[in-house]
Design a protein around this motif. Structure first.
Motif, mmCIF file in Angstrom:
data_model
loop_
_atom_site.group_PDB
_atom_site.id
_atom_site.type_symbol
_atom_site.label_atom_id
_atom_site.label_comp_id
_atom_site.label_asym_id
_atom_site.label_seq_id
_atom_site.Cartn_x
_atom_site.Cartn_y
_atom_site.Cartn_z
ATOM 1 N N LYS A 175 0.752 -1.214 0.054
ATOM 2 C CA LYS A 175 -0.089 -0.039 -0.039
ATOM 3 C C LYS A 175 1.016 1.132 0.063
ATOM 4 N N THR A 177 3.885 1.563 -0.947
ATOM 5 C CA THR A 177 4.672 1.729 -2.144
ATOM 6 C C THR A 177 3.816 2.272 -3.217
ATOM 7 N N PHE A 194 3.471 -4.108 9.105
ATOM 8 C CA PHE A 194 3.027 -2.972 10.209
ATOM 9 C C PHE A 194 4.307 -1.824 10.004
HETATM 10 N N1 LIG Z 1 8.033 -7.154 -5.891
HETATM 11 C C1 LIG Z 1 7.372 -6.320 -5.554
HETATM 12 N N2 LIG Z 1 7.618 -5.993 -4.352
HETATM 13 C C2 LIG Z 1 6.778 -5.142 -3.893
HETATM 14 C C3 LIG Z 1 5.793 -4.181 -4.833
HETATM 15 N N3 LIG Z 1 5.234 -3.521 -4.028
HETATM 16 C C4 LIG Z 1 5.675 -3.370 -2.702
HETATM 17 N N4 LIG Z 1 6.697 -4.340 -2.775
HETATM 18 C C5 LIG Z 1 7.437 -4.832 -1.595
HETATM 19 O O1 LIG Z 1 6.591 -5.305 -0.408
HETATM 20 C C6 LIG Z 1 7.164 -4.927 1.113
HETATM 21 C C7 LIG Z 1 5.906 -4.222 1.529
HETATM 22 O O2 LIG Z 1 5.637 -2.885 0.851
HETATM 23 P P1 LIG Z 1 4.817 -1.715 1.626
HETATM 24 O O3 LIG Z 1 4.545 -0.706 0.817
HETATM 25 O O4 LIG Z 1 5.691 -1.354 3.033
HETATM 26 O O5 LIG Z 1 3.443 -2.543 2.206
HETATM 27 P P2 LIG Z 1 2.354 -1.908 3.047
HETATM 28 O O6 LIG Z 1 1.194 -2.555 2.422
HETATM 29 O O7 LIG Z 1 2.305 -0.558 3.159
HETATM 30 O O8 LIG Z 1 2.837 -2.864 4.460
HETATM 31 P P3 LIG Z 1 2.208 -2.219 5.978
HETATM 32 O O9 LIG Z 1 2.703 -0.820 5.792
HETATM 33 O O10 LIG Z 1 3.166 -3.056 6.665
HETATM 34 O O11 LIG Z 1 0.781 -2.641 6.158
HETATM 35 C C8 LIG Z 1 8.303 -3.895 0.615
HETATM 36 O O12 LIG Z 1 9.499 -4.757 0.778
HETATM 37 C C9 LIG Z 1 8.104 -3.614 -0.792
HETATM 38 O O13 LIG Z 1 9.289 -3.295 -1.492
HETATM 39 C C10 LIG Z 1 5.891 -4.756 -6.060
HETATM 40 O O14 LIG Z 1 5.107 -4.225 -6.955
HETATM 41 N N5 LIG Z 1 6.533 -5.907 -6.332
#
Ligand SMILES: Nc1nc2c(ncn2[C@@H]2O[C@H](COP(=O)(O)OP(=O)(O)OP(=O)(O)O)[C@@H](O)[C@H]2O)c(=O)[nH]1
Ligand SMILES: [Mg+2]
Length: 333
Positions: A175, A177, A194
């Motif tokens: 999310k 990202t 988290f």
């Molecule tokens: N391969 C890949 N990895 C991704 C992609 N988008 C995000 N990630 C990875 O997934 C992990 C989590 O990404 P975040 O964006 O922190 O996820 P989030 O949903 O915000 O997670 P929380 O804040 O913990 O709820 C990171 O290591 C990112 O680099 C994608 O499109 N491809």
């Protein structure tokens, strides 16, 4: 996890200023030795006012300064001088600040517009000086009134972000990202769950400079609707969004099953507030750059009957399509 680091829910103690006292005084000068009553009134006490400010996005400072006071009114004086009016204390709060009773959690009011003001503690009234008591039968009154005390009250302030779009997903789904790819916001991104612990707002600006606000809401977990983890805090933010984007991790990291993820997310939202079921939404299959994603996607489509938009938030792939969909939804073609 306890909601200790949360500054979007604070308790404040508001104490308005007391009204100043009226006084008893009599005019005297060389020519008019018995000039009559001239005691002035006390000034009104200052009030405590919440004011909607679109440039503020947290209640942080109130968390650190929960005791808020306003100035007392000054006392009246002879020669019919009125006491100074106490200065109001104006607290700038973000749009979407909800005012509640701290004990019963009952809704009292909310700030939704720029510049909107709500008095949460009214200043006391200034007392009357003896000049006010003068009448034909009482030419030299020795009465005056004390000012009344300012209101004193505790409140719970809660922030519901006023975002147009809410990103909904399990921890690590990507999310933050995605928010980084779509908007000017720079939330922390990391490979552990988290990472995001406070909701974060980003603004998506379209080519014609129209804009919408997107909220990155911390990852939901099962039982969120029953208040597990920080469930209620997060769901409150989602509730405010007019459009929901479900971010599903198609790489199924952390041993996830994408179809279960989607169904469970929907279930949590609907349990929390059935109206959320009718809210327009978009389903994103994220991390499709990963090899395992293809197989998971096929399974996801079969199980849910949905055809999600495939993206890679990490590589920025599919973001233009998301923008198009959002633009059409909010501004039409
Ligand atoms: N391969 C890949 N990895 C991704 C992609 N988008 C995000 N990630 C990875 O997934 C992990 C989590 O990404 P975040 O964006 O922190 O996820 P989030 O949903 O915000 O997670 P929380 O804040 O913990 O709820 C990171 O290591 C990112 O680099 C994608 O499109 N491809
Ligand atoms: Mg995050």
């Amino acid at each position: 996890m306890k909601p200790i680091s949360f500054k979007d829910r604070v308790k404040i103690y508001a104490k308005a200023g007391n009204g100043g006292n009226g006084v008893v005084a009599f005019h005297r000068d060389k020519r008019t030795p018995r000039g009559g009553p001239d005691g002035g009134d006390g000034g009104h006490g200052g009030s405590i006012i919440l004011k909607g400010d679109p440039n503020t996005d947290s209640l942080n400072y109130l968390h650190y300064q929960p005791h808020q006071r306003a100035e007392h009114g000054g006392n009246g004086a002879g020669n019919n001088r009125h006491g100074r009016r106490g200065k109001n204390t104006i607290l700038s709060v973000p749009l979407g600040t909800v005012i509640k009773d701290p004990d019963t959690e009952e809704f009292i009011d909310e700030i939704i517009e720029e510049g909107q003001e709500i008095v949460i503690a009214k200043g006391g009234y200034g007392g009357l000086g003896n000049l006010r008591f003068k009448s034909s039968i009482n030419q030299a009154p020795d009465q005056c009134k004390e000012g009344t005390p300012g209101e004193e009250r505790a409140y719970r302030l809660e922030l519901k972000l006023m975002a147009d779009v809410g990103l909904v997903g399990y921890p690590n789904a990507g999310k933050s990202t995605l928010l980084t790819a779509l908007t000017d916001a720079t939330p922390k991104v990391a490979s552990y769950p988290f990472t995001t612990i406070n909701p974060i707002l980003g603004t998506l600006v379209f080519e014609n400079y129209t804009r919408i606000r997107i909220a990155d809401i911390p990852g939901l977990i099962d039982g969120a609707a029953e208040g597990v983890g920080l469930g209620h805090y997060f769901l409150r933010h989602i509730e405010r969004s007019r459009f929901l984007i479900f971010v599903i991790d198609m790489a199924a990291e952390d041993n996830r099953n994408p179809a279960d993820d989607y169904r469970n997310l929907r279930k949590e939202l609907e349990t929390y507030n059935p109206e959320l079921a009718d809210r327009p939404f978009l389903v994103l299959a994220n991390k499709t750059d990963e090899d395992v994603a293809e197989e998971n996607l096929a399974e996801f489509k079969k199980e849910t009957g949905l055809d999600p938009l495939c993206i890679s938030a990490g590589l920025g792939e599919g973001c233009e399509k998301i923008k198009e969909i959002l633009y059409d939804h909010f501004f039409g073609k």
